[in-house]
Scaffold this motif. Structure first.
Motif, PDB file in Angstrom:
ATOM      1  N   ALA A 306     -39.549  51.193  33.655  1.00 58.71           N
ATOM      2  CA  ALA A 306     -39.002  51.728  32.399  1.00 58.71           C
ATOM      3  C   ALA A 306     -38.250  50.630  31.661  1.00 58.71           C
ATOM      4  N   THR A 307     -38.510  50.518  30.362  1.00 55.59           N
ATOM      5  CA  THR A 307     -37.781  49.598  29.496  1.00 55.59           C
ATOM      6  C   THR A 307     -37.039  50.424  28.456  1.00 55.59           C
ATOM      7  N   LEU A 308     -35.686  50.411  28.510  1.00 56.21           N
ATOM      8  CA  LEU A 308     -34.878  51.233  27.623  1.00 56.21           C
ATOM      9  C   LEU A 308     -34.643  50.518  26.298  1.00 56.21           C
ATOM     10  N   SER A 309     -34.789  51.269  25.231  1.00 53.18           N
ATOM     11  CA  SER A 309     -34.429  50.748  23.919  1.00 53.18           C
ATOM     12  C   SER A 309     -33.049  51.236  23.484  1.00 53.18           C
ATOM     13  N   GLU A 310     -32.494  52.191  24.200  1.00 57.45           N
ATOM     14  CA  GLU A 310     -31.158  52.719  23.954  1.00 57.45           C
ATOM     15  C   GLU A 310     -30.450  52.845  25.297  1.00 57.45           C
ATOM     16  N   PRO A 311     -29.108  52.980  25.267  1.00 61.91           N
ATOM     17  CA  PRO A 311     -28.389  53.082  26.544  1.00 61.91           C
ATOM     18  C   PRO A 311     -28.796  54.294  27.380  1.00 61.91           C
ATOM     19  N   ARG A 312     -29.320  55.339  26.775  1.00 54.46           N
ATOM     20  CA  ARG A 312     -29.719  56.546  27.498  1.00 54.46           C
ATOM     21  C   ARG A 312     -31.138  56.923  27.094  1.00 54.46           C
ATOM     22  N   ALA A 313     -31.911  57.319  28.103  1.00 54.91           N
ATOM     23  CA  ALA A 313     -33.279  57.752  27.840  1.00 54.91           C
ATOM     24  C   ALA A 313     -33.574  58.963  28.708  1.00 54.91           C
TER      25      ALA A 313
END
Length: 493
Positions: A306-313
């Protein structure tokens, strides 16, 4: 004349005695039977050995050799061989006789030889009893099956063991079922030797729960060319299909690159096959993976990157799989969190240059997400004010667990122990502002006031300097006038 008659009578009397002495002494010394335990309609060969003994007085002409039932005259002849030639004293001959018996059972048989003396045509008859058991025998068949579930394909096998006293050929194994679909239902073996075994694997799928039946049919050929068939029925208990696949998730990592672990738990009674595991999130990119099969009452673990673009996903995890002939799907949710960006000012240093205080340091991101629009500036106070050229410094972006340097200038008045600094940055669209203090060494404090201010120390040094200059000027003037006076006296002389 009387003497002649007597002589003739003597000669005639002696001739029968000579003929009677030339007898055939023969016997059947044994009979081989192949196969010894034939099946119904199987070709059986009886091979008697006929011997004219060494002490036989004459040769024997064999007219026929027959296979008959044991008993009196008039019984049928099963098979015979005729016109076998002359057998001299001391010689032997083997005569194969072949016959098939259609019905099973024990039979008392007899080998019957009709012959005659080669010289006297005297009849010679030989007898030999033979007992034969015709048995309805076949190779043994054993059907093995795994536990079956309605609508789910599973494995089975047919084991063929040749317990006959002869090898067989062209062995074909076929499996069928009532209410059961059979895959790979036919196997062929070129031969199966005496005492040998062969195993034919197959797959089957019961279409309904309850009692079902499989039928294994084995066809084979005996050495005589006879084709025989034997069948075996196998009853199987079939359970109804029971669903039970669930997903359990966990995560590892704290930055924007994380791993989502998914446990595929099969609590059902049928294998889950061709499983595709995917993850979907608005704030992250999730990989997918494929699993061939998870057997019943088993667990398989997979990992999704997983690559997060925001602090929470928030992630929706889906496993699509096949159970029997039915396509199924199961879902689960997971939340991935990254440590938000947090900027600290590190490595602060204050130095004087050209009458200004130069403040240097680093904006260090101790979080795992990117801090954007990072700005550092000097905070004005009663004793400190920002000064060009770097009243503030635009750093820009600082990735997680990374840093970037900055350089500020300030002007201080009076005793200053620290320079107040302010850093502001964006995290998830929200601007965060924090203040820090850059300590100033005591040797630097107040130097600017001493050089540029109007205090008493500065006035004293100015008066003293002016006095020294005045004294030096007066002394120079007196010295010049003294020299000039000397010169005038010289001229008057």
């Amino acid at each position: 004349m009387r003497r002649l008659v007597v002589a003739a009578l003597v000669v005639l009397a002696t001739l029968p005695a000579l003929a009677a002495g030339a007898q055939v002494n023969a016997s059947i010394t044994g009979v081989t039977v192949s196969p010894q335990s034939p099946a119904p309609n199987e070709s059986v060969t009886f091979t008697p050995t006929i011997r004219n003994l060494e002490g036989s007085g004459d040769a024997m002409v064999i007219d026929s050799v027959e296979l008959r039932p044991s008993g009196g005259q008039g019984l049928p002849v099963y098979t015979r061989a005729q016109n076998l030639g002359t057998l001299s004293p001391g010689a032997k001959i083997t005569v194969p006789l072949t016959h098939r018996f259609e019905e099973p059972g024990t039979r008392d048989l007899r080998i019957h030889v009709d012959a005659q003396n080669a010289n006297t045509d005297e009849s010679v008859e030989l007898r030999y009893p033979v007992s034969l058991s015709v048995q309805k025998r076949h190779p043994q068949i054993d059907v093995q099956t795994n536990d079956s579930v309605a609508g789910v394909a599973t494995n089975g096998s047919v084991r063929v063991a040749n317990g006959l006293d002869t090898g067989v050929s062209n062995v074909e194994v076929a499996v069928s079922g009532d209410g059961v679909t059979v895959f790979d239902d036919r196997s062929v073996f070129a031969s199966l030797e005496q005492g040998g075994t062969a195993t034919a694997d197959f797959r089957f799928r019961p279409e309904r729960a309850g009692v079902n039946e499989l039928t294994a049919t084995v066809t084979y050929t005996l050495p005589s060319g006879t084709e025989r068939t034997v069948t075996r029925n196998q009853t199987i208990e079939t359970e109804p299909a029971r669903r039970g696949v669930v997903l359990e998730t966990s995560r590892s990592g704290s930055g924007t690159e994380q791993t989502l672990t998914v446990d595929i738990v099969n609590q059902g009674n049928a294998p889950a096959e061709d499983i595709v595991v995917t993850g979907v999130s608005e704030n992250a990119t999730i990989s997918q993976t494929i699993v061939d099969s998870v057997p019943a009452s088993s667990t398989r673990q997979v990992r999704l990157n997983a690559t997060l673009s925001e602090p929470r996903a928030d992630v929706a995890v889906t496993a699509d799989y096949e159970s029997g002939t039915v396509q199924r799907s199961v879902n689960a949710t997971a939340t991935l969190r990254a440590t938000p960006a947090s900027i600290e000012l590190t490595g602060l240093d204050v130095a004087r240059e050209d009458g200004l205080l130069q403040v240097t340091g680093s904006t260090s991101n101790v979080g795992t997400t990117t801090a954007r629009s990072v700005v550092v500036r000097v905070v004005p106070s009663e004793t400190v004010e920002p000064a060009p050229p770097n009243r503030d410094f635009f750093v820009g972006e600082v990735p997680g667990s990374d840093f970037s340097s900055f350089d500020l200038t300030a002007r201080a008045t009076g005793n200053v122990s620290s320079i107040p600094l302010e850093v502001s940055y964006l995290v998830d669209g929200e601007r965060i502002t924090e203040t820090f203090a850059a300590p100033v060494d005591s040797g630097l404090a107040g130097q600017e006031e001493q050089q540029t201010g109007g205090g008493p120390g500065v006035g004293l040094f100015a008066v003293l300097g002016l006095g020294v200059v005045t004294v030096l000027a007066v002394a120079g003037l007196l010295f010049r006038r003294y020299r000039r006076g000397d010169d005038d006296d010289d001229v008057d002389i």
